[in-house]
Design an enzyme around this catalytic site. Structure first.
Site, PDB file in Angstrom:
ATOM      1  CG  HIS A 164      -0.669   3.255  -6.510  1.00 55.27           C
ATOM      2  ND1 HIS A 164      -1.116   2.485  -7.219  1.00 55.27           N
ATOM      3  CD2 HIS A 164       0.436   2.353  -5.340  1.00 55.27           C
ATOM      4  CE1 HIS A 164      -0.488   1.197  -7.012  1.00 55.27           C
ATOM      5  NE2 HIS A 164       0.221   1.141  -5.736  1.00 55.27           N
ATOM      6  CG  ASP A 192       1.130  -2.826  -5.725  1.00 58.21           C
ATOM      7  OD1 ASP A 192       1.085  -1.684  -5.126  1.00 58.21           O
ATOM      8  OD2 ASP A 192       1.359  -3.130  -6.221  1.00 58.21           O
ATOM      9  CG  ASP A 207      -1.628   3.587 -11.066  1.00 59.70           C
ATOM     10  OD1 ASP A 207      -1.066   3.576  -9.672  1.00 59.70           O
ATOM     11  OD2 ASP A 207      -0.328   3.583 -11.613  1.00 59.70           O
ATOM     12  CD  GLU A 255       4.050   2.705  -7.040  1.00 59.84           C
ATOM     13  OE1 GLU A 255       4.808   2.685  -6.591  1.00 59.84           O
ATOM     14  OE2 GLU A 255       2.708   1.903  -7.952  1.00 59.84           O
ATOM     15  CD  GLU A 256       1.904  -0.694  -9.574  1.00 59.23           C
ATOM     16  OE1 GLU A 256       2.761  -0.967  -9.830  1.00 59.23           O
ATOM     17  OE2 GLU A 256       1.187  -1.005  -8.445  1.00 59.23           O
TER      18      GLU A 256
END
Length: 408
Positions: A99, A131, A101, A165-166
Site C-alpha cells: 500500500h 509499512d 499510504d 490501507e491504513e
C-alpha cells in the site's frame, strides 16, 4: 525453467536502485499520511515513481512485456496492477497489499526527519520503510527485473499496489473497489501473497480489526454548577470501563494463540477522543471516543459485534447503575427527563465471512505476527487464496526461489 536458472537470471537485489527508489517514495510520505478528514493521502505521488520505473518496460511504451493498469476511483488516489505474462493460461502467482499510504508521523517526536530517507549503518529510516513503502519499492524492483530479463515462466506474475490501507473511514478507494469491479478475479487461480507484514519473517496468521466509535450525549452546563449537567466525559469513561471489562471476560486469551505464536490476544481499547470544543469552565454536551478491536482468528467477528452492541444497550437501559464521580456526578436528570446516552458505531466490513483463514507458507521456520489487515478479510471472503508475507531484506532471487513451486 529450473529454479537455479531463475535465481541466476534474476540475481540479487540491486541495492543502489532499491535505495534510490525508496528515497523517492519516503520523500512523498508526508503527503500520503492517512488520517481523514485532516489528512487524506495522495497516493498518486507514489504511483508516479512506480510508473517511472516500470513504464519503460511495458507494453504501453513498447519497451517490454509488463502490462500496467493504473486504476483510480478518487482523484489523486490511484492503484496499480502490474502483470508479467506467463506461458500457461490461468496459472497465476500474485503479490498484493503493497500500500502506498502511511500512518501519521509527528516530526517533533522523531530523532530524525521521518519524511526523508536516512541511512544509519544497515538501517533504512523513515516513515513507511517497513509499512509499507519499503515493500512498494521491493516489489517494484522485482517487476522491473522480470521486465528486463524476460524470464519464461509458466505462471503469470501479478503485483497489485493499493491505495487506502491504513484507514477505513473512506471506502471504495483501494482493494475493496478493485475486487468489486472484478479487476482481481484472475488472482483466484493461484496463491496470493499479501506483502504487508511489517517485519522480516513470513506470517501465516493475522487478526481482524473492528474500528468503533462511541458517541456519548450528556447535558451541557457551566462547570460551576455541575449538578445541572450530565458530564459526557465522565459518562464515557465509566461506560468504557464496563465495556472493556465485559469484553475481556467474554473474549479472553485463547489457548490457540500460544500454539500459533500470537504476541497479543484479542483486545478492545480506545485510541482517540474528541468533543465539540468550548471553554474550560464548560461541561460539554457530547463527546466521542474511538478505538478498535483487534481480534485473533479464533473468535467469531459477528459474535463480537453483537456483544459490543449488547454491552452498550445494557448500559443505556441501566445507566443509573453506572459508577459516578463525586457527590454531584449523575447521568440522569429526572426533573428534566434527560438521560445520558451512548450510540455505538462499528465499521467492520461484514460480507458473509466471520473470521480469517490461516494458510501455511512453505518455510520450515516461521514466526507468526499479530496483524490487522481488513483488506485481507475482504479478499478471503471472495475465495482468494491468501498468504501473508514480509519480504524486506530478502533478495529478489530468494523471493523467487522460495516460490518456485508455484511459479514454475
Amino acid at each position: 525453467m529450473a529454479s537455479s536458472v531463475v535465481k541466476e537470471t534474476l540475481g540479487t537485489l540491486n541495492k543502489d536502485a532499491y535505495v534510490n527508489l525508496l528515497s523517492k517514495l519516503i520523500g512523498e510520505s508526508r503527503y500520503v499520511q492517512n488520517n481523514p478528514p485532516e489528512l487524506i493521502p495522495q497516493e498518486d505521488r507514489v504511483v508516479k515513481h512506480v510508473l517511472d520505473a516500470l513504464l519503460p518496460l511495458s507494453t504501453k511504451t513498447g519497451g517490454g512485456p509488463l502490462v500496467i493498469n493504473h486504476v483510480t476511483y478518487f482523484t489523486g488516489r490511484g492503484n496499480i496492477i502490474v502483470e508479467y505474462p506467463g506461458t500457461e493460461p490461468g496459472k497465476i502467482l500474485s503479490f498484493v497489499g503493497m500500500h502506498m499510504d502511511v500512518v501519521t508521523a509527528n516530526p517533533n517526536e522523531w530523532e530524525f526527519d521521518p519524511f526523508s530517507l536516512s541511512i544509519d549503518g544497515e538501517k533504512l529510516r523513515g516513515r513507511g520503510t517497513t509499512d509499507c513503502l519499503g515493500h512498494v519499492a521491493l516489489v517494484t524492483e522485482l517487476m522491473r527485473k522480470l521486465g528486463e530479463t524476460k524470464l519464461k515462466l509458466k505462471s503469470t506474475v501479478i503485483a497489485v499496489f493499493i491505495a487506502s490501507e491504513e484507514n477505513s473511514a473512506i471506502t471504495g478507494v483501494g482493494v475493496d473497489a478493485l475486487v468489486k469491479d472484478g479487476l482481481l478475479n484472475k488472482l483466484k487461480g493461484g496463491p496470493l501473497y499479501w506483502i504487508d507484514t511489517a517485519d522480516k519473517q513470513p506470517c501465516i496468521g493475522t487478526g481482524g480489526m473492528i474500528p468503533w466509535k462511541l458517541h456519548v450525549t450528556g447535558k451541557l452546563f457551566h462547570s460551576g454548577l455541575p449538578h445541572k449537567a450530565i458530564n459526557p466525559l465522565e459518562l464515557a469513561m465509566e461506560a468504557l470501563k464496563v465495556i472493556q471489562t465485559r469484553f475481556y471476560k467474554d473474549f479472553p486469551p485463547h489457548p490457540k494463540e500460544q500454539v500459533y505464536g500470537f504476541e497479543t490476544p484479542s483486545t478492545m481499547k480506545p485510541t482517540q477522543w474528541s468533543y465539540p470544543g468550548g471553554g474550560i469552565n464548560q461541561i460539554p454536551g457530547e463527546c466521542t471516543v474511538s478505538g478498535d478491536v483487534r481480534l485473533t482468528p479464533f473468535y467469531n467477528v459477528t459474535d463480537v459485534m453483537k456483544k459490543l452492541q449488547e454491552y452498550v444497550d445494557d448500559i443505556n437501559e441501566n445507566i443509573e447503575k453506572l459508577d459516578t464521580r463525586g457527590p454531584v456526578s449523575k447521568y440522569v436528570l429526572p426533573d428534566e427527563n434527560i438521560r445520558g446516552r451512548h450510540v455505538l458505531s462499528l465499521h467492520y466490513l461484514t460480507l458473509g465471512r466471520d473470521d480469517f483463514r490461516i494458510f501455511p507458507l512453505r518455510w520450515q521456520r516461521h514466526k507468526i505476527k499479530f496483524g490487522r489487515l481488513k483488506c485481507i478479510f475482504y479478499l478471503s471472503i471472495y475465495k482468494f487464496i491468501s498468504n501473508l508475507f514480509s519480504v524486506l531484506n530478502k533478495s529478489l532471487a530468494a523471493v523467487i526461489s522460495r516460490l518456485q513451486m508455484t511459479m514454475l
